[in-house]
Write an enzyme that holds these catalytic residues in place. Sequence first.
Site, PDB file in Angstrom:
ATOM      1  N   GLN A   2      10.453   8.543  -1.691  1.00  0.00           N
ATOM      2  CA  GLN A   2      10.356   7.395  -0.802  1.00  0.00           C
ATOM      3  C   GLN A   2       9.323   7.600   0.305  1.00  0.00           C
ATOM      4  O   GLN A   2       8.814   6.637   0.857  1.00  0.00           O
ATOM      5  CB  GLN A   2      11.719   7.119  -0.157  1.00  0.00           C
ATOM      6  CG  GLN A   2      12.792   6.738  -1.127  1.00  0.00           C
ATOM      7  CD  GLN A   2      12.611   5.342  -1.682  1.00  0.00           C
ATOM      8  OE1 GLN A   2      12.020   4.489  -1.068  1.00  0.00           O
ATOM      9  NE2 GLN A   2      13.106   5.135  -2.882  1.00  0.00           N
ATOM     10  N   GLY A  23       4.507   5.422  -7.992  1.00  0.00           N
ATOM     11  CA  GLY A  23       3.345   4.705  -7.487  1.00  0.00           C
ATOM     12  C   GLY A  23       3.639   3.398  -6.789  1.00  0.00           C
ATOM     13  O   GLY A  23       3.044   3.097  -5.749  1.00  0.00           O
ATOM     14  N   HIS A  24       4.549   2.602  -7.322  1.00  0.00           N
ATOM     15  CA  HIS A  24       4.765   1.289  -6.709  1.00  0.00           C
ATOM     16  C   HIS A  24       5.371   1.381  -5.312  1.00  0.00           C
ATOM     17  O   HIS A  24       5.327   0.419  -4.562  1.00  0.00           O
ATOM     18  CB  HIS A  24       5.593   0.372  -7.621  1.00  0.00           C
ATOM     19  CG  HIS A  24       7.043   0.707  -7.695  1.00  0.00           C
ATOM     20  ND1 HIS A  24       7.554   1.559  -8.646  1.00  0.00           N
ATOM     21  CD2 HIS A  24       8.081   0.312  -6.936  1.00  0.00           C
ATOM     22  CE1 HIS A  24       8.854   1.666  -8.462  1.00  0.00           C
ATOM     23  NE2 HIS A  24       9.199   0.918  -7.439  1.00  0.00           N
ATOM     24  N   THR A  60      -0.968   9.470 -24.519  1.00  0.00           N
ATOM     25  CA  THR A  60      -2.310   9.244 -23.980  1.00  0.00           C
ATOM     26  C   THR A  60      -2.205   8.718 -22.561  1.00  0.00           C
ATOM     27  O   THR A  60      -1.374   7.857 -22.269  1.00  0.00           O
ATOM     28  CB  THR A  60      -3.047   8.210 -24.860  1.00  0.00           C
ATOM     29  OG1 THR A  60      -3.073   8.706 -26.203  1.00  0.00           O
ATOM     30  CG2 THR A  60      -4.462   7.970 -24.370  1.00  0.00           C
ATOM     31  N   CYS A 137      15.555  -5.333  -2.806  1.00  0.00           N
ATOM     32  CA  CYS A 137      16.571  -4.692  -1.968  1.00  0.00           C
ATOM     33  C   CYS A 137      17.552  -3.964  -2.873  1.00  0.00           C
ATOM     34  O   CYS A 137      17.873  -4.427  -3.948  1.00  0.00           O
ATOM     35  CB  CYS A 137      17.338  -5.721  -1.152  1.00  0.00           C
ATOM     36  SG  CYS A 137      16.358  -6.556   0.096  1.00  0.00           S
TER      37      CYS A 137
END
Length: 173
Positions: A2, A23-24, A60, A137
């Site tokens: 986080q 990543g997000h 890959t 949330c």
Amino acid sequence: MQAAGKVEIDLRKVLIDYLLLTGHKFHAPKGIGALYVRRKTPVSPFIHGGHQERNPRGGTESVPLIVGIGKAAELARQHLPEYDKKIRPLRDALEEGILEKVSDTELNGDVTQRLSNTTNISFHGIESEALLMKPECDASRNMIRFSLDRVNTTTDVHTALAAVKRSAQFLRV
């Protein structure tokens, strides 16, 4: 993790053997992450193969997603110096507003030892799923985790606070 994109992570100063980044959580495309493994730290492959990567995983690489997480990390690093100064007051305003204006609420977790963008609040007597305003949330029974980011504004906080207050009143009738 986080904290990625929200606090400095210097692997030369902090002895971390494994670090997994999603990543997000710092605006990279969904579906990409990064795994850091300190040299000489054992790691076993989950899927065998991947000779091009010295055998830790088969498959890959997705070059567009790799470029995306790299650019997102670069941008997060640029915004890091002002991140806490901008986000903490927004988080505190949302949190204080909910605790003051919505009855039977309680802050979960430590008051100071936490990320500046996140708060977790219990709404006693209300199923949290009924109270959710945004799909991102997190909810568990009567708790909701609210997360803010550098794109949020004071207007967003006031809108969220009004919606939570209105929803809580409706659900408690």
